[in-house]
Design an enzyme around this catalytic site. Structure first.
Site: not given
Length: 254
Positions: A16, A63-64, A142, A154, A158
């Site tokens: 998605r 699952d990476v 990001s 996060y 990133k």
């Protein structure tokens, strides 16, 4: 339009949102696309959309952060489509919280998916790319890498994406492989809408507030990121490597 005829691409986190849009964009440009997400069943809509439009897509579940699952998915893609030319590390999760509330699991989950996952996918992909002396690796970072309240995990991940991008660009460049990163700003996806609702702000209100603070006066759409990913995937972009392309409506220059 940029053409990717004859190329094989792998896009992680492609069930998605941004990943799905990148997969569809690559397919429209002529690439065969491996659509990877945590479970193969989750990729059904993206794969169907590509195949129904006349493209070629293969759903992959992995699952990476699991080396064996990543290796198996890459091997299946290569066996099915005959190679691997483009790898997009898009898979990601958020576990937002202020530092004093953030748990070790919040930290580890984000690091494992974003950093370990990127490492494992790139390590597998580069084996094929180095052998054929051609490849494109595109890592999704990001604007949060610049710092964002409530996202210590996060933001750190990133920022790590960007360091990994620059280093692997140096290492893989002599073998015809470029490595670049895209830094999206606020993009209208299910995930960002859910985040707004979770903190008690109606999604449309949050989108309007963010748009008002950007030079372009709108939030991003998945297609904005996919178009940047298409540029970086092109053969004609072979002199661009080790870069971070912020696609953020001007947030990073304010």
């Amino acid at each position: 339009m940029t053409k990717l005829d004859g190329r094989v691409a792998l896009v992680t986190g492609a069930a998605r949102g941004i990943g799905a849009e990148i997969a569809r964009t690559y397919a429209r440009a002529g690439a065969k696309v491996g659509v990877l997400d945590l479970e193969e069943a989750l990729t059904k809509d993206t794969v169907s959309a590509i195949n129904d439009a006349g493209g070629q897509a293969l759903g992959l579940g992995a699952d990476v952060s699991d080396a064996g699952q990543v290796r198996g998915a890459v091997e299946r893609l290569v066996q099915e489509f005959g190679g691997l030319d483009i790898a997009v590390n898009n898979a990601g999760v958020t576990r937002d919280n202020l530092l004093f509330k953030m748990t070790q699991d919040d930290w580890d989950t984000v690091m494992n998916v974003h950093l370990r996952g990127m490492f494992l996918v790139t390590a597998e992909a580069q084996r094929h790319m180095v052998q054929q002396r051609y490849g494109r690796v595109i890592n999704i970072s990001s604007t949060s890498a610049l710092g964002n309240r409530g996202q210590a995990n996060y933001s750190a991940a990133k920022a790590g994406v960007q360091g990994f991008t620059r280093t692997t660009a140096i290492e893989l460049g002599p073998f015809g492989v470029t490595v670049n990163s895209i830094g999206p700003g606020f993009v209208d996806t299910e995930m960002t809408r859910a985040t707004a609702e979770r903190v008690g702000v109606p999604a449309d209100q949050r989108l309007s507030e963010v748009a008002a603070g950007l030079p372009v006066r709108r939030v991003g759409q998945p297609a904005d990121i996919a178009n940047a990913a298409l540029f970086l995937a092109a053969e004609e972009s072979g002199f661009v490597t080790g870069q971070v392309l912020y696609v953020d409506g001007g947030r990073s220059v304010r």
